[in-house]
Design an enzyme around this catalytic site. Structure first.
Site: not given
Length: 381
Positions: A296, A344, A356
Site C-alpha cells: 500500500c 493502510h 490502493h
C-alpha cells in the site's frame, strides 16, 4: 366403478413414483441468506488484521534498509580508519627507533664535548621538533584508534539489527500468510451458490468502482484542459487577490466540479493519480515498491515520486507528510489512511473513490473511500 378404481390406482402409482424420485434425488443445498454478509464481515476483519501485520512488515523492511545503509557506511569508514591507524603506527615506529638511538646521549655531555655550538643547537632543535611531532602523532593515533573502535562497534550493532529484523520479518510474514489462509477458509466454507452470489456482488461493485474511476479520470482531464485554457487567456488584472474568498459563481457546486477544481489546482496530483491508476490490476506483495507489484505505501511512494514529491516509506510515516485535510474536503491525489494505528493507505481519485494496493487476493484496485475505517487524510502535493 372399476374404471374409477383403476384411475385411482393409477394416480396413486404416479404419486408413488414422484415421491420415490424426490427421495432419491439429492436436494439442492440451500444457501444461508446471511452467509455472504457474514463472509464479507469476516473478510473485512481479517483485512484489518492483515493490514496491521503488513504495516509491521514494511516498518521492519525500512529498518533493515537503514541498518544495511549504516553497515555499508561503517564498513567503508572501517577501511579508512584502519589505513589511518596503520600509517600513524608506521611513523611512530620510525620515531621510536630515533629515540632509541639517542636515548643514551646526555644533552649536557653533548654540549661540553661539542666543537660547534651552532651544530649542537641544530641537533637540539631537530630532536625537539621530532619529539613534538611524535607527541602530536601519538594523540592523533589514540583518537584514530578510538574512532576505529566506535566504528567497529557501530558495524557490529548494524549486523545485529539486521539479523534481528530479518528474523522478526520472517515471523511477521508467516503471520500474514496465516491470515490469508484464514480468509481462504472463510471462502471455502461458502456453498457454490453463496460463492456465486459473493462473486456477482463483487463483480457489480467492481463495475461501479471502475465506472466512477473513469468518471474521475475524465473529470481530471477536462479540468486540466480548462485550466490550461484559462491560464492562456487570463490577463494579470484578472488574477484573484491572494487570500480573497471566491464568489458564489466560482465555488464548485457538485462533486464533479470539486474533482475538476482539485485536478486543475495541482498538476502533480494529477500525475500521481494517473500513475497510481495505471498500476490497477498489478499484484500486491509485502515490501514491494514496483514496478510489477506493490504494497500500500509502496504504491503511494512511487506514484508521488513519479510526480516529483518524495514520501517516507511506511504508511505511518506518510501520515506525517504534508498537511492534514478533512475527508469532506478530499481532492484527487490526497492520501487517505485507514484503521486505528494507521496500517493502510490509499490515494483519493475523486468521485468518492480511492486507488490502493489492497491485498494478495485482489492486488491494486479501485475502492470506495469509505470501504474501510478512515483514520485521516493528508495533502502532500
Amino acid at each position: 366403478m372399476v374404471g374409477t378404481f383403476r384411475r385411482a390406482v393409477g394416480a396413486m402409482a404416479v404419486a408413488g413414483v414422484l415421491a420415490t424420485s424426490q427421495l432419491t434425488v439429492a436436494p439442492r443445498a440451500q444457501a444461508d441468506p446471511d452467509a455472504v454478509a457474514k463472509a464479507q464481515e469476516a473478510l473485512q476483519k481479517i483485512e484489518a488484521e492483515s493490514s496491521a501485520i503488513d504495516a509491521r512488515y514494511i516498518q521492519l523492511q525500512s529498518q533493515l534498509d537503514d541498518a544495511s545503509t549504516a553497515l555499508g557506511e561503517a564498513t567503508k569508514d572501517l577501511d579508512g580508519q584502519r589505513a589511518k591507524v596503520g600509517e600513524l603506527s608506521k611513523h611512530l615506529g620510525q620515531f621510536a627507533m630515533l629515540r632509541y638511538q639517542t636515548s643514551g646521549v646526555d644533552m649536557t655531555t653533548t654540549l661540553l664535548t661539542s666543537d660547534d655550538e651552532a651544530d649542537f643547537l641544530n641537533q637540539l632543535s631537530t630532536i625537539q621538533t621530532v619529539t613534538d611531532r611524535a607527541n602530536d602523532r601519538v594523540q592523533t593515533l589514540q583518537l584514530a584508534q578510538a574512532d576505529l573502535a566506535v566504528t567497529q562497534q557501530e558495524a557490529a550493532q548494524a549486523r545485529q539489527r539486521i539479523a534481528k529484523d530479518k528474523a522478526e520479518q520472517a515471523k511477521v510474514a508467516a503471520e500474514y500468510r496465516k491470515k490469508e489462509a484464514e480468509a481462504q477458509q472463510v471462502l471455502d466454507r461458502l456453498t457454490a451458490e453463496e460463492k456465486e452470489r459473493l462473486a456477482e456482488l463483487e463483480r457489480k461493485q467492481e463495475q461501479e468502482r471502475q465506472a466512477k474511476a473513469r468518471e474521475a479520470i475524465e473529470a481530471a482531464r477536462q479540468a486540466e484542459a480548462a485550466s490550461a485554457s484559462a491560464s492562456a487567456s487570463a490577463s494579470p488584472s484578472a488574477s484573484p487577490t491572494p487570500g480573497a474568498s471566491p464568489s458564489s459563481s466560482e465555488t464548485p457546486t457538485s462533486e464533479a466540479d470539486d474533482t475538476a477544481a482539485a485536478a486543475a489546482g495541482s498538476g502533480r496530483a494529477s500525475d500521481a493519480v494517473s500513475f497510481a491508476l495505471a498500476q490497477v490490476g498489478k499484484s500486491y506483495v509485502m515490501g514491494a515498491t514496483g514496478p510489477g507489484a506493490y504494497d500500500c505505501s509502496g504504491l503511494m511512494l512511487r506514484a508521488w515520486g513519479n510526480a516529483g514529491v518524495s514520501l517516507p516509506r511506511t504508511s505511518q510515516a506518510q501520515f506525517g507528510a504534508g498537511s492534514s485535510v478533512a475527508t469532506s474536503g478530499l481532492q484527487p491525489g490526497d492520501l487517505v489512511f485507514y484503521y486505528s494505528g494507521i496500517s493502510h493507505v490509499g490515494m483519493y481519485i475523486g468521485k468518492g473513490m480511492i486507488v490502493h494496493a489492497s491485498n494478495p487476493r485482489t492486488g491494486v484496485k479501485v475502492s470506495p473511500v469509505d470501504s474501510m475505517p478512515v483514520a485521516g487524510a493528508r495533502r502532500v502535493g
